[in-house]
Design a protein around this motif. Structure first.
Motif, PDB file in Angstrom:
ATOM      1  N   ASP A 436      34.070   8.672  19.210  1.00 17.48           N
ATOM      2  CA  ASP A 436      34.164   7.939  20.442  1.00 17.48           C
ATOM      3  C   ASP A 436      35.548   7.509  20.761  1.00 17.48           C
ATOM      4  O   ASP A 436      36.252   6.621  20.253  1.00 17.48           O
ATOM      5  CB  ASP A 436      33.263   6.952  20.577  1.00 17.48           C
ATOM      6  CG  ASP A 436      33.057   6.396  22.074  1.00 17.48           C
ATOM      7  OD1 ASP A 436      34.162   6.251  22.711  1.00 17.48           O
ATOM      8  OD2 ASP A 436      31.956   6.017  22.272  1.00 17.48           O
ATOM      9  N   ARG A 437      36.269   8.109  21.891  1.00 21.70           N
ATOM     10  CA  ARG A 437      37.646   7.811  22.178  1.00 21.70           C
ATOM     11  C   ARG A 437      37.793   6.458  22.488  1.00 21.70           C
ATOM     12  O   ARG A 437      38.848   5.881  22.444  1.00 21.70           O
ATOM     13  CB  ARG A 437      38.260   8.904  23.197  1.00 21.70           C
ATOM     14  CG  ARG A 437      39.577   9.099  23.244  1.00 21.70           C
ATOM     15  CD  ARG A 437      40.161   9.716  22.102  1.00 21.70           C
ATOM     16  NE  ARG A 437      41.506   9.103  21.738  1.00 21.70           N
ATOM     17  CZ  ARG A 437      42.219   9.182  20.701  1.00 21.70           C
ATOM     18  NH1 ARG A 437      41.783  10.126  19.759  1.00 21.70           N
ATOM     19  NH2 ARG A 437      43.290   8.684  20.343  1.00 21.70           N
ATOM     20  N   GLN A 438      36.741   5.888  23.330  1.00 27.11           N
ATOM     21  CA  GLN A 438      36.794   4.591  23.834  1.00 27.11           C
ATOM     22  C   GLN A 438      37.167   3.488  22.599  1.00 27.11           C
ATOM     23  O   GLN A 438      37.971   2.680  22.888  1.00 27.11           O
ATOM     24  CB  GLN A 438      35.711   4.119  24.571  1.00 27.11           C
ATOM     25  CG  GLN A 438      35.738   3.113  25.545  1.00 27.11           C
ATOM     26  CD  GLN A 438      34.388   2.876  26.286  1.00 27.11           C
ATOM     27  OE1 GLN A 438      33.261   2.745  25.608  1.00 27.11           O
ATOM     28  NE2 GLN A 438      34.297   2.891  27.447  1.00 27.11           N
ATOM     29  N   VAL A 439      36.430   3.863  21.610  1.00 28.88           N
ATOM     30  CA  VAL A 439      36.832   3.045  20.444  1.00 28.88           C
ATOM     31  C   VAL A 439      37.840   3.184  19.679  1.00 28.88           C
ATOM     32  O   VAL A 439      38.619   2.102  19.376  1.00 28.88           O
ATOM     33  CB  VAL A 439      35.418   3.123  19.525  1.00 28.88           C
ATOM     34  CG1 VAL A 439      35.585   2.415  18.049  1.00 28.88           C
ATOM     35  CG2 VAL A 439      34.101   2.769  20.132  1.00 28.88           C
ATOM     36  N   ASP A 441      40.574   4.195  21.083  1.00 27.21           N
ATOM     37  CA  ASP A 441      41.768   3.815  21.762  1.00 27.21           C
ATOM     38  C   ASP A 441      42.051   2.187  21.544  1.00 27.21           C
ATOM     39  O   ASP A 441      43.162   1.764  21.421  1.00 27.21           O
ATOM     40  CB  ASP A 441      41.446   3.859  23.204  1.00 27.21           C
ATOM     41  CG  ASP A 441      41.615   5.541  23.658  1.00 27.21           C
ATOM     42  OD1 ASP A 441      42.458   6.289  22.767  1.00 27.21           O
ATOM     43  OD2 ASP A 441      41.510   5.952  24.760  1.00 27.21           O
ATOM     44  N   VAL A 442      40.934   1.605  21.367  1.00 25.74           N
ATOM     45  CA  VAL A 442      41.060   0.185  20.985  1.00 25.74           C
ATOM     46  C   VAL A 442      41.617  -0.278  19.684  1.00 25.74           C
ATOM     47  O   VAL A 442      42.718  -1.133  19.457  1.00 25.74           O
ATOM     48  CB  VAL A 442      39.516  -0.648  21.130  1.00 25.74           C
ATOM     49  CG1 VAL A 442      39.837  -2.034  20.684  1.00 25.74           C
ATOM     50  CG2 VAL A 442      39.186  -0.603  22.621  1.00 25.74           C
ATOM     51  N   ARG A 533      39.792  -7.858  19.481  1.00 26.73           N
ATOM     52  CA  ARG A 533      39.627  -6.016  19.248  1.00 26.73           C
ATOM     53  C   ARG A 533      39.233  -6.010  17.903  1.00 26.73           C
ATOM     54  O   ARG A 533      38.504  -5.005  17.530  1.00 26.73           O
ATOM     55  CB  ARG A 533      41.162  -5.713  19.258  1.00 26.73           C
ATOM     56  CG  ARG A 533      41.700  -5.577  20.841  1.00 26.73           C
ATOM     57  CD  ARG A 533      43.002  -4.958  20.996  1.00 26.73           C
ATOM     58  NE  ARG A 533      43.462  -4.675  22.249  1.00 26.73           N
ATOM     59  CZ  ARG A 533      44.281  -5.646  22.704  1.00 26.73           C
ATOM     60  NH1 ARG A 533      45.029  -6.721  21.889  1.00 26.73           N
ATOM     61  NH2 ARG A 533      44.804  -5.616  24.181  1.00 26.73           N
ATOM     62  N   ASN A 553      24.045   5.403  22.051  1.00 28.90           N
ATOM     63  CA  ASN A 553      25.164   5.287  22.982  1.00 28.90           C
ATOM     64  C   ASN A 553      24.819   3.939  23.978  1.00 28.90           C
ATOM     65  O   ASN A 553      25.859   3.376  24.249  1.00 28.90           O
ATOM     66  CB  ASN A 553      24.784   6.250  23.930  1.00 28.90           C
ATOM     67  CG  ASN A 553      25.285   7.660  23.392  1.00 28.90           C
ATOM     68  OD1 ASN A 553      26.281   7.672  22.534  1.00 28.90           O
ATOM     69  ND2 ASN A 553      24.770   8.882  23.966  1.00 28.90           N
ATOM     70  N   LYS A 556      26.544   1.100  22.109  1.00 31.94           N
ATOM     71  CA  LYS A 556      27.972   1.111  22.477  1.00 31.94           C
ATOM     72  C   LYS A 556      28.531   0.636  23.423  1.00 31.94           C
ATOM     73  O   LYS A 556      29.624   0.029  23.689  1.00 31.94           O
ATOM     74  CB  LYS A 556      28.351   2.540  22.012  1.00 31.94           C
ATOM     75  CG  LYS A 556      28.402   3.103  20.464  1.00 31.94           C
ATOM     76  CD  LYS A 556      29.334   4.243  20.393  1.00 31.94           C
ATOM     77  CE  LYS A 556      28.565   5.579  20.875  1.00 31.94           C
ATOM     78  NZ  LYS A 556      28.942   6.986  20.450  1.00 31.94           N
ATOM     79  N   GLU A 557      27.654   0.917  24.453  1.00 33.04           N
ATOM     80  CA  GLU A 557      28.092   0.671  25.853  1.00 33.04           C
ATOM     81  C   GLU A 557      28.041  -0.806  26.059  1.00 33.04           C
ATOM     82  O   GLU A 557      28.943  -1.605  26.658  1.00 33.04           O
ATOM     83  CB  GLU A 557      27.210   1.266  26.914  1.00 33.04           C
ATOM     84  CG  GLU A 557      27.348   2.932  27.447  1.00 33.04           C
ATOM     85  CD  GLU A 557      28.874   3.179  27.598  1.00 33.04           C
ATOM     86  OE1 GLU A 557      29.352   2.408  28.458  1.00 33.04           O
ATOM     87  OE2 GLU A 557      29.531   4.098  26.989  1.00 33.04           O
ATOM     88  N   HIS A 560      30.808  -2.540  24.364  1.00 31.61           N
ATOM     89  CA  HIS A 560      32.209  -2.277  24.928  1.00 31.61           C
ATOM     90  C   HIS A 560      32.342  -3.160  26.090  1.00 31.61           C
ATOM     91  O   HIS A 560      33.368  -3.784  26.390  1.00 31.61           O
ATOM     92  CB  HIS A 560      32.306  -0.951  25.421  1.00 31.61           C
ATOM     93  CG  HIS A 560      33.800  -0.523  25.719  1.00 31.61           C
ATOM     94  ND1 HIS A 560      34.227  -0.555  26.938  1.00 31.61           N
ATOM     95  CD2 HIS A 560      34.876  -0.127  24.936  1.00 31.61           C
ATOM     96  CE1 HIS A 560      35.469  -0.317  27.113  1.00 31.61           C
ATOM     97  NE2 HIS A 560      35.872  -0.106  25.847  1.00 31.61           N
ATOM     98  N   SER A 564      35.330  -5.601  26.530  1.00 30.54           N
ATOM     99  CA  SER A 564      36.279  -5.488  27.796  1.00 30.54           C
ATOM    100  C   SER A 564      36.196  -6.568  28.665  1.00 30.54           C
ATOM    101  O   SER A 564      37.081  -7.125  29.310  1.00 30.54           O
ATOM    102  CB  SER A 564      35.957  -4.191  28.665  1.00 30.54           C
ATOM    103  OG  SER A 564      34.502  -4.251  29.244  1.00 30.54           O
TER     104      SER A 564
END
Length: 850
Positions: A436-439, A441-442, A533, A553, A556-557, A560, A564
């Motif tokens: 998961d790119r979102q994770v 990137d963090v 983080r 999913n 995860k959402e 996140h 955020s």
């Protein structure tokens, strides 16, 4: 006449599984009972039929190996020479199979000639079954012909293809597996490290021309390596499978959570309704699987020469053993090399010779922290260390989790397997390959990854105790931070990540994360954005590693969104909450949400904690302990006793918490008592309440450096302290004697240079005194008395010994809570300490860092 005789014999034999203690012996006895019945029946039904040398019955598969579990199938090959009519064959097969069916046995049979047998070698299951062929009854001449003309002439190409497949299968399924292989509900037969994996090695060896031609039995021939542990593991797995069959009343190889207590009790581990029974049984089961794992690794390397040996040393020199072992793993990580399983087995053997000093040796700890900072194969390397029993020796707080089952339908793995899987997920993030790119990137902007790795390693270590595992884990984190000499900032980060590792999961699943008040309250816990983080990353990979499909999913959402939203709040606020306010908020939240206190009650306890001096009390003690201390102090005040003492057992030591009126003598009483009982004081912290009451927290070990301190020794500490306070015992005499036989060896002159070192650049409020002198009985007492004679306050003591030299650290300050900056005073302290340590005049050196 024989309608149900076999069933009755088997049923009478089943209870013997409770006492025989060997799965091989038990299953062999069941096989023998079936053998006898089949032979008797065959002789009866063949009377009057001209069989001569035309037919024989051959046991194949597990029955052929004489490993017949209570409800396993009975596999029989009816071998004939083609000269009997179908009617005669059918009549005999029908009578024997019907007899077995009537006795509630499932039968798998085939009827072939020697020539026809070659037609069934294209399937590996059939190939394995015939490798276990064992003569039962009938024509021995025909069976010998079967052995020479069929078994002896199986095409070499067929054998090679199947054997290569098995070696590859074992390597990919076991050694190269990314996923944990110790499962909470294992299939004893076919899951990783089950019976079938051992049998794969056996079938490979069975095709070796040099193999013994004994009639079945998986260990009736030589296997490469030390097969003693494998034999014991196989025995236990077979016995467990037999017990599972008996309890289920059917063929069942899945050891599910509901049946585990029944099996544990059946096998003599204790009453099924006690958690200790279950823990003991599953721990033994997982140990057996670990032994299978290591055997497979060394077996594969021997068979394939997959890796060349790298160890040049024999790992036998006690002076260099610690560094040799840790450097082996450090070099493997540095060079991204996969070590030989043969080498790893050598290290596993050498691990038995690592003593308590290993976890305290500075060079070892520094190397290990360097490995965590490398950001390369951290999880993989730590997994290898754990497999070799090294990781638990270095960090016994994690070692206590080894093979520790969770008995949860939610968790699919043991605590140690779950933890190491999280660390391997960390490897994927470090490699920038997370799904998961979102994770990802963090993670890519996170700092202090080494502290995150350390937090992962011990985040669930508290589960070995009842109660709030996060709070207990945080207490272990503080112990580890001291041992690794982490900075105050890193210590607080480690404590926070362990203490709060489930808070994001709980908030996102139980609370309204869209409520601005919740976000603002949650944000107050964080000292900076990086901590948020790291906690988010830990939550994500922890959740994923609980089991397959757990991190959905949706989870995860919402995680996140919580992350955020909190990050945005912190960034907009501009000024982050100070440490004191953050700790106060964390304590209050715990008391209300975990302990069920009212706001008024929690405020009273928070105020109590905030007024304790030194202020590090709230950093060192978790909210659970603060609440505990508050209650115990109240109880002690109303008891009329001179002091109150409680104990808590940790993996590597016992923690004593003593509540008393503030008196410097109490420190001397305790150190002298510990010394006189032959125990070791390894850590000490002193705190004072606003009412000038003492909270003294001491960490002690036995003479061997372990936490195995018996209740008699604990009661002796309490009674001796009472005698000291009442004046019945002279503390000076007590501190210089011991009631156990203990001789300290002579250290050669010049081996270690004595040292007294003062550091004033570590803290704003205290000086750090480091002492390195030869160890002796009562040394800690004499140093503490020296410091108190100079009217200094001692707020922390750390004791360690290596090569019979004491390496002790004391945090000290003046009566008004300041650092000691008078050089003349420091010099006088140094001379007195060297004198009481009985070091020759002017031999020790002195350093002062301002």
């Amino acid at each position: 006449m024989m309608k149900s005789e076999l069933k009755a014999k088997l049923q009478r034999t089943f209870p013997k599984a409770k006492t025989v203690s060997s799965g091989r012996l038990f299953t062999r006895q069941l096989s023998n009972l079936v053998d006898e019945s089949i032979r008797t029946l065959f002789n009866e039904v063949s009377e009057g039929i001209p069989l001569k040398d035309h037919l024989c019955l051959i046991a194949v598969g597990g029955y052929g190996r004489r490993e017949l579990a209570p409800y396993s199938d009975i596999d029989i090959l009816y071998l004939h020479d083609g000269k009997l009519s179908d009617k005669v064959l059918g009549e005999i097969i029908s009578k024997i199979n019907t007899f077995l069916y009537n006795n509630e046995k499932e039968v798998g049979h085939s009827c072939r000639t020697i020539k026809e047998s070659f037609l069934y070698l294209d399937q590996i299951e059939t190939f394995h079954a015939v490798l276990d062929s064992r003569f039962l009854v009938g024509s021995e001449v025909l069976f010998q012909k079967y052995k020479t003309d069929f078994l002896g002439k199986i095409p070499e190409k067929t054998i090679k293809v199947f054997n290569e497949w098995k070696l590859s299968y074992l390597r990919e399924r076991i050694i190269n597996s990314y996923n944990p292989i110790l499962l909470s509900e294992p299939n004893i037969k076919i899951d990783p490290l089950g019976l079938r994996d051992i049998q794969h090695m056996y079938w490979i060896e069975k095709t070796n021309p040099l193999a013994d031609s004994a009639d079945g039995g998986i260990f009736d021939f030589y296997l490469i390596g030390d097969s003693l542990t494998l034999l014991s593991a196989y025995d236990f797995l077979l016995l467990t499978r037999s017990a599972l069959h008996i309890i289920s009343g059917r063929k069942n190889d899945r050891l599910d959570l509901g049946l585990q207590p029944e099996v544990a009790e059946f096998l003599g581990f204790g009453p099924k309704n006690e958690i200790k029974t279950l823990e003991s049984f599953m721990s033994q089961f997982y140990k057996a699987q670990k032994d299978v794992y290591f055997y497979i690794g060394t077996y594969l390397d021997e068979k394939t020469n997959f890796n060349k040996k790298r160890i040049q040393k024999e790992l036998s020199n006690p002076d260099s053993l610690y560094d040799d072992i840790i450097q082996f793993f450090a070099e493997s990580q540095e060079n991204s090399e996969e070590p030989s399983r043969i080498d790893l087995n050598q290290i596993r053997f050498a691990s038995h010779f690592l003593d308590d000093d290993f976890k305290n040796q500075k060079s070892v700890l520094d190397t290990f922290m360097g490995m965590l900072r490398k950001k390369n194969r951290i999880g993989h390397t730590l997994t290898l260390m754990h497999e070799c029993n090294i990781l638990g020796k270095l960090i016994p707080e994690f070692g206590a989790c080894t093979n520790f089952p969770l008995f949860s339908y939610h968790h699919q793995y043991t605590v140690d397997e779950h933890t190491l899987l999280i660390l391997r997920e960390l490897d994927v993030l470090i490699a920038d390959l997370w799904e998961d790119r979102q994770v990802q990137d963090v993670f890519n902007v996170c700092e202090k990854i080494e502290i995150l790795a350390l937090a992962i390693l011990i985040h669930d270590a508290g589960k070995v105790k009842e109660g709030d595992h996060s709070q207990y884990g945080a207490e272990l984190a503080l112990i580890i931070a001291e041992r690794f000499r982490l900075s105050e900032e890193d210590t607080e980060l480690l404590r926070f990540l362990v203490a709060e590792h489930i808070v994001m999961s709980e908030l996102s699943s139980k609370r309204d994360i869209y409520d601005p008040k919740l976000i603002s309250s949650f944000a107050k816990q964080f000292s900076n954005e990086n901590t948020l983080r790291l906690l988010y990353i830990l939550t994500i990979i922890d959740t994923k590693s609980v089991g397959q499909g757990i991190l959905t999913n949706w989870k995860k959402e919402i995680l996140h969104f919580l992350f955020s939203s909190t990050l945005t709040y912190l960034q907009k606020k501009g000024n982050l909450t100070d440490t004191q306010e953050r700790i106060e908020s964390t304590l209050e939240t715990y008391l209300i949400e975990k302990e069920g206190l009212t706001s008024e009650q929690s405020e009273h306890i928070v105020e109590f904690g905030m007024k304790i001096r030194p202020s590090s009390y709230l950093n060192y003690n978790t909210p659970r302990r603060v609440f505990q201390h508050f209650g115990l102090l109240y109880e002690w005040q109303n008891s009329g006793l001179p002091f109150r003492m409680i104990t808590e057992r940790e993996p590597a030591f016992v923690t004593l918490s003593i509540f008393a009126n503030a008196d410097k003598q109490m420190l001397l009483y305790l150190s002298g008592t510990i010394s006189s009982l032959g125990l070791s004081l390894v850590g000490l912290r002193l705190f004072r309440t606003e009412e000038n009451q003492l909270i003294l927290q001491a960490q002690i070990t036995d003479e061997f450096g372990s936490g195995e301190i018996v209740e008699k020794q604990i009661s002796d500490i309490e009674s001796t302290l009472t005698e000291c306070i009442e004046g019945k015992t002279n503390i000076e005499d007590l501190a210089s004697t011991t009631n156990i036989w203990k001789t300290l060896p002579q250290i050669p002159d010049g081996m270690v240079e004595e040292l007294v070192k003062f550091s004033n650049d570590i803290s704003e409020f205290y000086s750090v005194l480091e002492v390195r002198v030869p160890d002796s009985i009562g040394l800690v007492y004499r140093i503490l008395k020296t410091l108190l004679d100079f009217e200094l306050e001692v707020i922390f003591v750390r004791i360690s010994t290596s090569a019979d030299f004491a390496y002790d650290s004391f945090h000290i300050q003046t009566k008004d809570g300041r650092k000691i900056e008078d050089t003349g005073l420091l010099l006088a302290i140094k001379e007195r300490i060297l004198s009481v340590a009985r070091v020759k005049e002017n031999q020790g050196i002195m350093e002062i860092n301002f």
